[in-house]
Scaffold this active site. Structure first.
Site, PDB file in Angstrom:
ATOM      1  N   ASP A   1      -2.304  10.814  -2.109  1.00 14.13           N
ATOM      2  CA  ASP A   1      -2.608   9.759  -3.085  1.00 14.13           C
ATOM      3  C   ASP A   1      -3.013  10.334  -4.434  1.00 14.13           C
ATOM      4  O   ASP A   1      -2.935   9.660  -5.457  1.00 14.13           O
ATOM      5  CB  ASP A   1      -3.708   8.845  -2.540  1.00 14.13           C
ATOM      6  CG  ASP A   1      -3.161   8.033  -1.373  1.00 14.13           C
ATOM      7  OD1 ASP A   1      -3.134   8.568  -0.255  1.00 14.13           O
ATOM      8  OD2 ASP A   1      -2.704   6.897  -1.609  1.00 14.13           O
TER       9      ASP A   1
ATOM     10  N   ASN B   1      -5.718  12.323   0.652  1.00 17.57           N
ATOM     11  CA  ASN B   1      -4.808  11.476   1.447  1.00 17.57           C
ATOM     12  C   ASN B   1      -5.664  10.699   2.442  1.00 17.57           C
ATOM     13  O   ASN B   1      -6.894  10.870   2.503  1.00 17.57           O
ATOM     14  CB  ASN B   1      -3.740  12.334   2.140  1.00 17.57           C
ATOM     15  CG  ASN B   1      -2.630  11.484   2.733  1.00 17.57           C
ATOM     16  OD1 ASN B   1      -2.087  10.616   2.062  1.00 17.57           O
ATOM     17  ND2 ASN B   1      -2.311  11.684   4.003  1.00 17.57           N
ATOM     18  N   LYS B   2      -5.019   9.867   3.222  1.00 16.57           N
ATOM     19  CA  LYS B   2      -5.704   8.976   4.161  1.00 16.57           C
ATOM     20  C   LYS B   2      -6.760   9.711   4.982  1.00 16.57           C
ATOM     21  O   LYS B   2      -6.546  10.847   5.414  1.00 16.57           O
ATOM     22  CB  LYS B   2      -4.642   8.339   5.069  1.00 16.57           C
ATOM     23  CG  LYS B   2      -5.135   7.353   6.098  1.00 16.57           C
ATOM     24  CD  LYS B   2      -5.951   6.223   5.517  1.00 16.57           C
ATOM     25  CE  LYS B   2      -5.271   5.499   4.394  1.00 16.57           C
ATOM     26  NZ  LYS B   2      -6.194   4.660   3.590  1.00 16.57           N
TER      27      LYS B   2
ATOM     28  N   ARG C   1       0.861  -1.180   0.000  1.00 18.60           N
ATOM     29  CA  ARG C   1       0.000   0.000   0.000  1.00 18.60           C
ATOM     30  C   ARG C   1       0.899   1.231   0.000  1.00 18.60           C
ATOM     31  O   ARG C   1       2.126   1.108   0.049  1.00 18.60           O
ATOM     32  CB  ARG C   1      -1.034   0.009   1.138  1.00 18.60           C
ATOM     33  CG  ARG C   1      -0.693  -0.661   2.422  1.00 18.60           C
ATOM     34  CD  ARG C   1       0.333   0.012   3.261  1.00 18.60           C
ATOM     35  NE  ARG C   1       0.089   1.442   3.392  1.00 18.60           N
ATOM     36  CZ  ARG C   1       1.001   2.348   3.579  1.00 18.60           C
ATOM     37  NH1 ARG C   1       2.278   1.998   3.666  1.00 18.60           N
ATOM     38  NH2 ARG C   1       0.714   3.616   3.688  1.00 18.60           N
ATOM     39  N   GLY C   2       0.269   2.413  -0.053  1.00 16.64           N
ATOM     40  CA  GLY C   2       1.037   3.644  -0.240  1.00 16.64           C
ATOM     41  C   GLY C   2       1.083   3.910  -1.734  1.00 16.64           C
ATOM     42  O   GLY C   2       1.372   3.002  -2.527  1.00 16.64           O
TER      43      GLY C   2
ATOM     44  N   ARG D   1      -7.270  -0.438  -7.029  1.00 15.30           N
ATOM     45  CA  ARG D   1      -7.717   0.540  -6.019  1.00 15.30           C
ATOM     46  C   ARG D   1      -7.948   1.857  -6.762  1.00 15.30           C
ATOM     47  O   ARG D   1      -7.223   2.162  -7.709  1.00 15.30           O
ATOM     48  CB  ARG D   1      -6.666   0.717  -4.898  1.00 15.30           C
ATOM     49  CG  ARG D   1      -6.600  -0.495  -3.957  1.00 15.30           C
ATOM     50  CD  ARG D   1      -5.690  -0.226  -2.764  1.00 15.30           C
ATOM     51  NE  ARG D   1      -6.274   0.697  -1.803  1.00 15.30           N
ATOM     52  CZ  ARG D   1      -5.598   1.241  -0.790  1.00 15.30           C
ATOM     53  NH1 ARG D   1      -4.311   0.964  -0.619  1.00 15.30           N
ATOM     54  NH2 ARG D   1      -6.184   2.049   0.065  1.00 15.30           N
TER      55      ARG D   1
END
Ligand code: RUB
Length: 356
Positions: free
Chosen positions: A239, A249-250, A50-51, A88
């Site tokens: 992201d 982002n998260k 991930r990332g 994703r």
């Protein structure tokens, strides 16, 4: 072949892709071997990797694995590439990496070796990008320290944007690693980052390994710390960043940016240029937000008293949960975008000039 010492992925002697399976960290450093495009797709979906940066690299190598599998059938390789491309939805590095691989396939007479070379090239390019981001970000840290006359510097970060997320030194963590190299006394507030706890599990593991002072905090602590003057800067990764400077982002990043604005704390996003989505005019309205299984909210994983990793349910049976993976921080809350090409102001004019 080991691509580097501190990488989240590398090719082995058989030409398969090996990745650190991030689902087992921090308790176990387990390697997962990816032998096919489908393996790569699954590893991205189940978050073994991930990332944004590393997702892009695994996607590129996944296309190479497809080329190896379907050597003479470009149509099958392209179909496998498109499957990986949709593994994703939010990190634009994934689409960028696959689109570049598709271009290579179209003009190639030797798809296996050309795809392998392109995947290696993209990954090596990320290394150079993160080094530049580290240097530019550390310069900002030094500037703030000079202005505020600080001996110690406190940074708050959210999620994991270190070398597990983008090779070799991360996006948001790259300036922190560089600050440590320069001898700066740096301390990191690590948001735990519910529901998957990438901060508590991955960022803390990275920082501990590097010997960097850090403190894990529950996600809702940042506002208080900023009010108390205990945060000198916030840096997160991203992201996808839109042409107008809005940054996905998260989940939870937006709330940190709001608190930072209210308390006069500079809020920076660190990202390589391939995290910009030049086609996306307005991030808040146009970036697709991934929704993941509600089980990630209901269940938590950790070491039990006897040292065995266990999954437990923490919510009432029968309750519903929502699991939005990302949020979008509006450009007006962002002090600057730290890229390998310098600090870019979060607006259309400045970002538009970066377009290749
Ligand atoms: C990861 C996340 C990271 C960015 C960092 O989310 O939000 O902050 O991807 O980007 P997830 P980079 O764990 O759901 O993939 O890879 O450029 O450092």
């Amino acid at each position: 072949m080991m691509l580097g010492t501190y990488r989240a992925l590398w090719l082995n002697d058989e030409g398969d892709l090996e990745v650190i399976d991030q689902r087992y960290l921090p308790f176990e450093k387990r390697i997962r071997v990816l032998k096919s495009a489908n393996d790569a797709c699954e590893a991205i979906k189940d978050m073994s990797v991930r990332g944004a940066g590393v997702i892009g690299n695994v996607a590129a190598f996944g296309v190479y694995l497809a080329a190896r599998e379907f050597a003479d059938d470009k149509q099958k390789i392209e179909q496998a590439a498109l499957d990986i491309r949709s593994a994703r939805p939010t990190a634009v590095n994934l689409m960028w990496a696959v689109d570049n691989m598709l271009e290579v396939i179209q003009r190639s007479d030797d798809v296996v070796s050309d795809c392998k070379a392109e995947a290696i090239r993209q990954t090596d390019e990320d290394v150079r990008r993160t080094q530049a981001i580290g240097n530019i970000g550390a310069d900002i840290i030094e500037d703030i320290m000079t202005v505020k006359k600080l001996n110690q510097f406190h940074i708050l970060t959210h999620c994991n944007a270190g070398w597990l997320a983008i090779v070799d030194s991360g996006s948001a963590l790259a300036p922190i690693y560089e600050a440590q190299k320069r001898g700066i006394d740096v301390h990191v507030w690590v948001d735990e980052t519910r529901p998957r706890n990438q901060g508590a599990r991955l960022t803390a593991w990275e920082l501990q390994d590097a010997g960097i002072q850090h403190t894990i905090i529950p996600d809702n602590t940042g506002g208080l710390l900023m009010q108390q003057g205990k945060v000198d800067m916030v840096i997160t990764g991203a992201d996808r960043v839109a042409l107008n400077g809005d940054a996905a982002n998260k989940i939870g990043t937006y709330l940190k940016a709001l608190a930072a604005k209210d308390n006069g704390v500079p809020f920076y996003i660190a990202l390589p240029i391939n995290t910009f989505d030049f086609e996306c005019a307005n991030g808040v309205s146009d970036i697709e937000i991934e929704q993941r299984s509600q089980d990630e909210v209901h269940d938590m994983q950790g070491l039990n008293a006897t040292g065995v990793v266990e999954q437990v349910r923490i919510t009432p049976l029968g309750s519903q949960a929502a699991n939005y993976g990302f949020d979008v921080t509006p450009a007006r809350l962002i002090a600057g975008l730290i890229t390998e090409k310098g600090v870019i102001q979060p607006n259309k004019d400045a970002i538009g000039q970066l377009q290749w």
